[in-house]
Design an enzyme around this catalytic site. Structure first.
Site, PDB file in Angstrom:
ATOM      1  N   TYR B 101      12.096 -10.728   1.330  1.00 46.40           N
ATOM      2  CA  TYR B 101      12.430 -11.977   0.648  1.00 46.40           C
ATOM      3  C   TYR B 101      13.606 -12.653   1.322  1.00 46.40           C
ATOM      4  CZ  TYR B 101       9.506 -11.186  -3.476  1.00 46.40           C
ATOM      5  OH  TYR B 101       8.451 -11.015  -4.327  1.00 46.40           O
ATOM      6  N   TYR B 140       5.998  -4.533  -0.093  1.00 44.56           N
ATOM      7  CA  TYR B 140       7.384  -4.099   0.124  1.00 44.56           C
ATOM      8  C   TYR B 140       7.738  -2.935  -0.798  1.00 44.56           C
ATOM      9  CZ  TYR B 140       8.511  -7.219  -3.868  1.00 44.56           C
ATOM     10  OH  TYR B 140       8.552  -7.849  -5.073  1.00 44.56           O
ATOM     11  N   ARG B 150       5.254  -2.367  -3.775  1.00 44.52           N
ATOM     12  CA  ARG B 150       4.542  -3.419  -4.496  1.00 44.52           C
ATOM     13  C   ARG B 150       3.335  -3.884  -3.671  1.00 44.52           C
ATOM     14  NH1 ARG B 150       5.933  -6.729  -8.144  1.00 44.52           N
ATOM     15  NH2 ARG B 150       3.812  -6.241  -8.724  1.00 44.52           N
TER      16      ARG B 150
HETATM   17 FE   LIG Z   1       8.041  -9.814  -5.719  1.00 48.89          FE
END
Ligand SMILES: [Fe+3]
Lengths: 184, 232
Positions: B101, B140, B150
């Protein structure tokens, strides 16, 4: 669990997760509801979010409230704000004190701020309301009337001494003094 | 309109211990049901943010092209009666193709992409249709349990027309082998409801020589929605 063919069922909620900042709260202006031209008493609304273990540093707080006359969605005031909490679990909105809201069915509701709270660990957001302590209209509010008396104080914002224009509200997700949440 | 039972099966509980962060955060006290007659709960929620020219194309928000597999993500926003929800704000955010992210607190040792921010917004059209161009996000790790990853997902935020319709959710990609191991997806009790979080590959959305298309339709609760029982 089945459903009738073709009949839509609401999409499941999923947590906002910890990484929403750049996507949802990058616009710092969403913390300022009292823009130029908005009528009403300016207040700082300081919201602190706690879980069982302490401050929640990765919550997203959305507020929505009426203008000083108790009207929603007016041209001068859209009434919507959104902020992330900081390391102390806190965020501060610059807004105005809302007026009492009249509805045909329920009579006047005491001035209040609607809150949707999102966080890592919340698979669905939760909804609560902030009322203003000391307001004479609290006793007549039809939603407060549905809350067990012992829990009503969890819905009240208070004014810290020495900060006359600030209202403070603590959301306790779980544990002693858990905030009242409402199902919609 | 969903029945209370359907709602209970199709929405995750607040307390789901395999997702560890729910344990200290799920409210334990019963919720207070708001009567349907509360007029301001039916008021439109303002989620208006200025929408810019590249806000719905995450591959064109930076000087260069992001790395990864370019995709189109599109679908229809409707209510529980099947009616389109027009002119509603759709926001999304995601990690890059490497699973990282654009966020200070993401310390996953995968590369950042200087040409990918990962946030987009758009409004649905008169038929409730939205469309984004983006990059397929990576999986990730997230430390919830040993070897926790995930499945690739895109976060979505929607407003709809009432407080009841406010929705934050996640879109997944078809046939991800991580599904059975992901407590966030598995928190949804009903298998059919979980499947509704999985987008579908759609050749009609796929653009030749350019991008694969995935369709993700979303159903929002409406203002006459079944009340959600205060179950935790
Ligand atoms: Fe997420």
């Amino acid at each position: 669990m089945t459903r009738d063919a073709g009949r839509p069922v609401a999409t499941p909620s999923q947590t906002v997760g910890p990484f929403f900042h750049f996507g949802l709260t990058a616009n710092a202006a969403l913390g300022t509801l009292a823009k130029d031209g908005v009528r009403g008493e300016r207040i700082g609304l300081r919201i602190r979010v706690l879980d069982r273990d302490g401050p929640v540093p990765d919550a997203m707080v959305e507020i929505y409230h009426a203008d000083a006359e108790g009207q929603y969605g007016q041209a001068h005031f859209d009434g919507f704000g959104r902020l992330p909490t900081d390391g102390d679990g806190t965020c501060v909105f610059e807004t105005i004190r809302p007026g009492a809201v009249s509805t045909r069915a329920d009579g006047a509701q005491a001035p209040h701020v609607n809150v949707c709270l999102f966080a890592r660990g919340l698979l669905r957001h939760v909804y609560t309301r902030i009322y203003f302590s000391g307001d004479a209209a609290l006793d007549e509010d039809p939603l407060i009337a549905l809350v067990p008396p012992a829990r009503r104080s969890t819905l009240l914002a208070s004014q810290p001494s020495g900060e006359p224009a600030v209202w403070e509200f603590t959301i306790r997700l779980q544990g002693e003094g858990e905030t009242v949440f409402f199902a919609l | 309109m969903s029945t209370p039972q359907e709602l209970a099966h199709s929405q995750p509980p607040l307390l789901y211990p395999p997702y560890k962060s729910t344990i200290p955060r799920a409210p334990a006290e019963p919720m207070i049901q708001v009567p349907r007659s509360f007029a301001d709960l039916a008021a439109p929620l303002f989620g208006h943010l200025p929408i810019g020219g590249t806000d719905n194309d995450l591959t064109r928000q930076h000087p260069g092209e992001p790395l990864g597999e370019r995709i189109v993500v599109a679908g229809r926003i409707a209510d529980e009666d099947g009616r389109a929800v027009p002119d509603t704000l759709v926001e999304l955010w995601q990690c890059n193709a490497a699973g990282r992210y654009f966020h200070a607190r993401d310390d996953h040792p995968a590369p950042l992409d200087p040409n990918f921010g990962g946030a987009g917004r758009t409004l649905t059209d008169a038929n409730g249709i939205y469309r984004f161009v983006t990059i397929k996000p990576g999986a990730y790790p997230w430390r919830n349990h040993h070897n926790a990853w995930r499945p690739a997902h895109i976060h979505f935020s929607l407003f709809g027309t009432s407080f009841q319709s406010r929705l934050v959710t996640q879109m997944y990609f078809p046939n991800d082998p991580l599904f059975p191991y992901d407590p966030i997806l598995q928190s949804v009790p009903d298998e059919a409801a979980r499947q509704r979080l999985v987008s579908q590959f759609d050749l009609a959305l796929t653009e030749p020589e350019w991008a694969l298309g995935y369709r993700f339709d979303i159903v929002l609760r409406g203002r006459h929605s079944t009340p959600f029982e205060g179950r935790v």
